[in-house]
Design a protein around this motif. Structure first.
Motif, PDB file in Angstrom:
ATOM      1  N   ARG A 176       0.836  -1.215   0.000  1.00  0.00           N
ATOM      2  CA  ARG A 176       0.000   0.000   0.000  1.00  0.00           C
ATOM      3  C   ARG A 176       0.864   1.256   0.000  1.00  0.00           C
ATOM      4  N   ARG A 177       2.077   1.145   0.549  1.00  0.00           N
ATOM      5  CA  ARG A 177       2.991   2.288   0.588  1.00  0.00           C
ATOM      6  C   ARG A 177       3.870   2.369  -0.661  1.00  0.00           C
ATOM      7  N   GLY A 178       3.784   1.365  -1.496  1.00  0.00           N
ATOM      8  CA  GLY A 178       4.681   1.327  -2.643  1.00  0.00           C
ATOM      9  C   GLY A 178       6.079   0.885  -2.279  1.00  0.00           C
ATOM     10  N   SER A 179       6.219   0.189  -1.151  1.00  0.00           N
ATOM     11  CA  SER A 179       7.521  -0.288  -0.687  1.00  0.00           C
ATOM     12  C   SER A 179       7.739  -1.739  -1.120  1.00  0.00           C
ATOM     13  N   LEU A 180       8.987  -2.166  -1.165  1.00  0.00           N
ATOM     14  CA  LEU A 180       9.303  -3.525  -1.584  1.00  0.00           C
ATOM     15  C   LEU A 180       8.798  -4.554  -0.581  1.00  0.00           C
ATOM     16  N   GLY A 181       8.882  -4.240   0.692  1.00  0.00           N
ATOM     17  CA  GLY A 181       8.437  -5.176   1.724  1.00  0.00           C
ATOM     18  C   GLY A 181       9.491  -6.200   2.077  1.00  0.00           C
ATOM     19  N   LEU A 182       9.073  -7.243   2.764  1.00  0.00           N
ATOM     20  CA  LEU A 182       9.987  -8.304   3.176  1.00  0.00           C
ATOM     21  C   LEU A 182      10.470  -9.089   1.970  1.00  0.00           C
ATOM     22  N   VAL A 183      11.748  -9.456   1.966  1.00  0.00           N
ATOM     23  CA  VAL A 183      12.282 -10.286   0.891  1.00  0.00           C
ATOM     24  C   VAL A 183      12.730 -11.650   1.405  1.00  0.00           C
ATOM     25  N   SER A 184      12.697 -11.852   2.732  1.00  0.00           N
ATOM     26  CA  SER A 184      13.128 -13.138   3.281  1.00  0.00           C
ATOM     27  C   SER A 184      12.499 -13.355   4.642  1.00  0.00           C
ATOM     28  N   GLU A 185      12.407 -14.621   5.039  1.00  0.00           N
ATOM     29  CA  GLU A 185      11.968 -15.012   6.368  1.00  0.00           C
ATOM     30  C   GLU A 185      12.946 -16.035   6.910  1.00  0.00           C
ATOM     31  N   GLN A 186      13.436 -15.794   8.111  1.00  0.00           N
ATOM     32  CA  GLN A 186      14.348 -16.717   8.790  1.00  0.00           C
ATOM     33  C   GLN A 186      13.553 -17.436   9.865  1.00  0.00           C
ATOM     34  N   CYS A 187      13.381 -18.742   9.693  1.00  0.00           N
ATOM     35  CA  CYS A 187      12.478 -19.474  10.590  1.00  0.00           C
ATOM     36  C   CYS A 187      13.114 -20.779  11.070  1.00  0.00           C
ATOM     37  N   LEU A 188      12.573 -21.302  12.155  1.00  0.00           N
ATOM     38  CA  LEU A 188      12.965 -22.613  12.655  1.00  0.00           C
ATOM     39  C   LEU A 188      12.386 -23.671  11.722  1.00  0.00           C
ATOM     40  N   TYR A 189      13.266 -24.451  11.107  1.00  0.00           N
ATOM     41  CA  TYR A 189      12.801 -25.471  10.165  1.00  0.00           C
ATOM     42  C   TYR A 189      13.884 -26.527  10.001  1.00  0.00           C
ATOM     43  N   ASN A 190      13.508 -27.769  10.241  1.00  0.00           N
ATOM     44  CA  ASN A 190      14.414 -28.894  10.045  1.00  0.00           C
ATOM     45  C   ASN A 190      13.578 -30.166  10.014  1.00  0.00           C
ATOM     46  N   LEU A 191      14.229 -31.305   9.835  1.00  0.00           N
ATOM     47  CA  LEU A 191      13.505 -32.573   9.752  1.00  0.00           C
ATOM     48  C   LEU A 191      12.631 -32.839  10.976  1.00  0.00           C
ATOM     49  N   ALA A 192      13.132 -32.488  12.146  1.00  0.00           N
ATOM     50  CA  ALA A 192      12.404 -32.771  13.379  1.00  0.00           C
ATOM     51  C   ALA A 192      11.389 -31.700  13.736  1.00  0.00           C
ATOM     52  N   GLU A 193      11.430 -30.569  13.052  1.00  0.00           N
ATOM     53  CA  GLU A 193      10.522 -29.446  13.342  1.00  0.00           C
ATOM     54  C   GLU A 193      10.025 -28.890  12.007  1.00  0.00           C
ATOM     55  N   ARG A 194       8.878 -29.415  11.544  1.00  0.00           N
ATOM     56  CA  ARG A 194       8.392 -29.108  10.206  1.00  0.00           C
ATOM     57  C   ARG A 194       7.125 -28.256  10.209  1.00  0.00           C
ATOM     58  N   ARG A 195       6.797 -27.647  11.336  1.00  0.00           N
ATOM     59  CA  ARG A 195       5.562 -26.849  11.384  1.00  0.00           C
ATOM     60  C   ARG A 195       5.590 -25.653  10.440  1.00  0.00           C
ATOM     61  N   ALA A 196       6.783 -25.203  10.049  1.00  0.00           N
ATOM     62  CA  ALA A 196       6.868 -24.082   9.113  1.00  0.00           C
ATOM     63  C   ALA A 196       6.203 -24.412   7.783  1.00  0.00           C
ATOM     64  N   GLU A 197       6.062 -25.705   7.480  1.00  0.00           N
ATOM     65  CA  GLU A 197       5.420 -26.108   6.235  1.00  0.00           C
ATOM     66  C   GLU A 197       3.924 -25.804   6.230  1.00  0.00           C
ATOM     67  N   MET A 198       3.356 -25.568   7.406  1.00  0.00           N
ATOM     68  CA  MET A 198       1.914 -25.358   7.494  1.00  0.00           C
ATOM     69  C   MET A 198       1.498 -24.014   6.904  1.00  0.00           C
ATOM     70  N   GLU A 199       2.167 -22.927   7.354  1.00  0.00           N
ATOM     71  CA  GLU A 199       1.759 -21.598   6.901  1.00  0.00           C
ATOM     72  C   GLU A 199       2.933 -20.680   6.569  1.00  0.00           C
ATOM     73  N   VAL A 200       4.032 -20.797   7.299  1.00  0.00           N
ATOM     74  CA  VAL A 200       5.142 -19.857   7.107  1.00  0.00           C
ATOM     75  C   VAL A 200       5.742 -19.984   5.710  1.00  0.00           C
ATOM     76  N   ILE A 201       6.117 -21.201   5.325  1.00  0.00           N
ATOM     77  CA  ILE A 201       6.736 -21.381   4.014  1.00  0.00           C
ATOM     78  C   ILE A 201       5.741 -21.104   2.883  1.00  0.00           C
ATOM     79  N   PRO A 202       4.482 -21.573   2.960  1.00  0.00           N
ATOM     80  CA  PRO A 202       3.525 -21.187   1.907  1.00  0.00           C
ATOM     81  C   PRO A 202       3.336 -19.680   1.790  1.00  0.00           C
ATOM     82  N   ALA A 203       3.294 -18.975   2.909  1.00  0.00           N
ATOM     83  CA  ALA A 203       3.154 -17.513   2.859  1.00  0.00           C
ATOM     84  C   ALA A 203       4.386 -16.889   2.223  1.00  0.00           C
ATOM     85  N   ALA A 204       5.563 -17.388   2.592  1.00  0.00           N
ATOM     86  CA  ALA A 204       6.798 -16.862   2.019  1.00  0.00           C
ATOM     87  C   ALA A 204       6.823 -17.073   0.509  1.00  0.00           C
ATOM     88  N   GLN A 205       6.421 -18.246   0.065  1.00  0.00           N
ATOM     89  CA  GLN A 205       6.402 -18.521  -1.368  1.00  0.00           C
ATOM     90  C   GLN A 205       5.389 -17.631  -2.086  1.00  0.00           C
TER      91      GLN A 205
END
Length: 329
Positions: A176-205
């Motif tokens: 809305r401001r005409g700004s670029l916005g976020l270009v990356s997200e640094q999140c907890l993600y690994n084989l044993a912790e895959r909750r980022a696949e639920m919403e964080v990674i889809p939103a980032a994509q």
């Protein structure tokens, strides 16, 4: 070295990110500089830090170590994509002055200037919000960021530990401001912790953000901890030792290590290679304490996981399933 673009930017970054959290608290300055030199020599150009690293009375120490490395010259700064973070209180412990933390325009301005001084540079490639700030509206945050971009003090903004809906809120406000916005997200993600696949990674994509996973070995749990203890190389400690007291967790990690042993794969390298194989991932953060640990992490770039191994890893560590189908009634 393998490279990719950082989200929807034109910036080329290495598929591994050098994390510097150990620089200062666990790794002295000469060794930290040796790790940075070895990383750059191998073509690893993406270095991640934060203003609070060093912790306690030494907050800011990690940025200072990187700064003295840049000061040695030799094109070190020009060859490095530098990422740092803002949010934590930088006032002295027990002396928590207001406006010395979070994401107010005042603190962002103060924190950038302090980080630039410690890092001995005049710009930061990726300036990341270390956590969400429920008290500061994104309109104010983007106003402060836009000024810093115009001044040439930062090039891009990223987030860390944001839920999916905050990624959306941040970037819709920026649009809305005409700004670029976020270009990356640094999140907890690994084989044993895959909750980022639920919403964080889809939103980032959806918004074109690169994803930079932290704790790729889940505090050492995915680094072959049981096998190493059995061989007398190193016993589990900290979070790994605590987790292994749970019989179900220990059985799961044993199954993981048995699977990789069957295929002749190193556990830590395989955990990194799995992340590198995931859609939308820019590169995991590795935090070596020694040059030898860095070399081990770099070997993961050459590891190719077969379909059989990938299926086996999904069986040991089942993810939540595809989004949004897995969450439909």
């Amino acid at each position: 070295m393998k490279y990719t673009q950082l989200g929807r930017t034109g910036l080329k970054v290495s598929r591994l990110v050098l994390g510097t959290m150990n620089f200062g608290p666990q790794t002295d300055e000469p060794t930290s500089h040796a790790i940075l030199d070895a990383a750059l020599g191998a073509g690893l150009n993406f270095v991640d830090t934060a203003n609070v690293y060093g912790w306690g009375e030494n907050k800011g120490r990690t940025e200072e170590i990187i700064g003295t490395w840049f000061a040695q010259g030799g094109g070190r700064r020009d060859k490095t994509v530098l990422a740092t973070k803002v949010y934590g209180n930088m006032a002295g412990d027990g002396d928590p002055w207001p406006n010395h933390d979070r994401l107010s325009a005042q603190n962002i301005r103060r924190a950038v200037e302090a980080s630039l001084k410690r890092l001995q540079t005049d710009y930061i490639d990726l300036y990341q919000f270390h956590h969400i700030d429920r008290r500061t509206p994104f309109e104010e945050i983007w106003q402060a960021v836009d000024v810093l971009v115009q001044q040439g003090k930062i090039l891009y903004a990223g987030s860390s530990n944001f839920p999916g809906f905050k990624i959306a809120q941040a970037n819709e406000t920026a649009a809305r401001r005409g700004s670029l916005g976020l270009v990356s997200e640094q999140c907890l993600y690994n084989l044993a912790e895959r909750r980022a696949e639920m919403e964080v990674i889809p939103a980032a994509q959806e918004y074109g953000l690169g994803v930079i996973p932290w704790s790729p070995l889940h505090g050492g749990l995915l680094g072959g901890v049981i096998k190493k203890a059995g061989e007398g190389r190193r016993s589990a400690s900290g979070r790994s030792a605590e987790a292994l007291t749970d019989p179900a967790v220990r059985a799961q990690i044993q199954s993981y290590e048995d699977l990789l042993d069957k295929h002749g794969l190193d556990a830590g390298e395989a955990a990194l290679a799995w992340l590198l194989s995931r859609p939308g991932i820019t590169g995991p953060i590795v935090g070596p304490r020694t040059v030898e640990q860095l070399h081990s992490a770099l070997r993961a770039l050459e590891v190719e996981l077969s379909a059989e191994v990938l299926a086996g890893l999904d069986e040991v560590f089942p993810g939540p399933g595809p989004s949004p189908e897995a969450f439909a009634w």
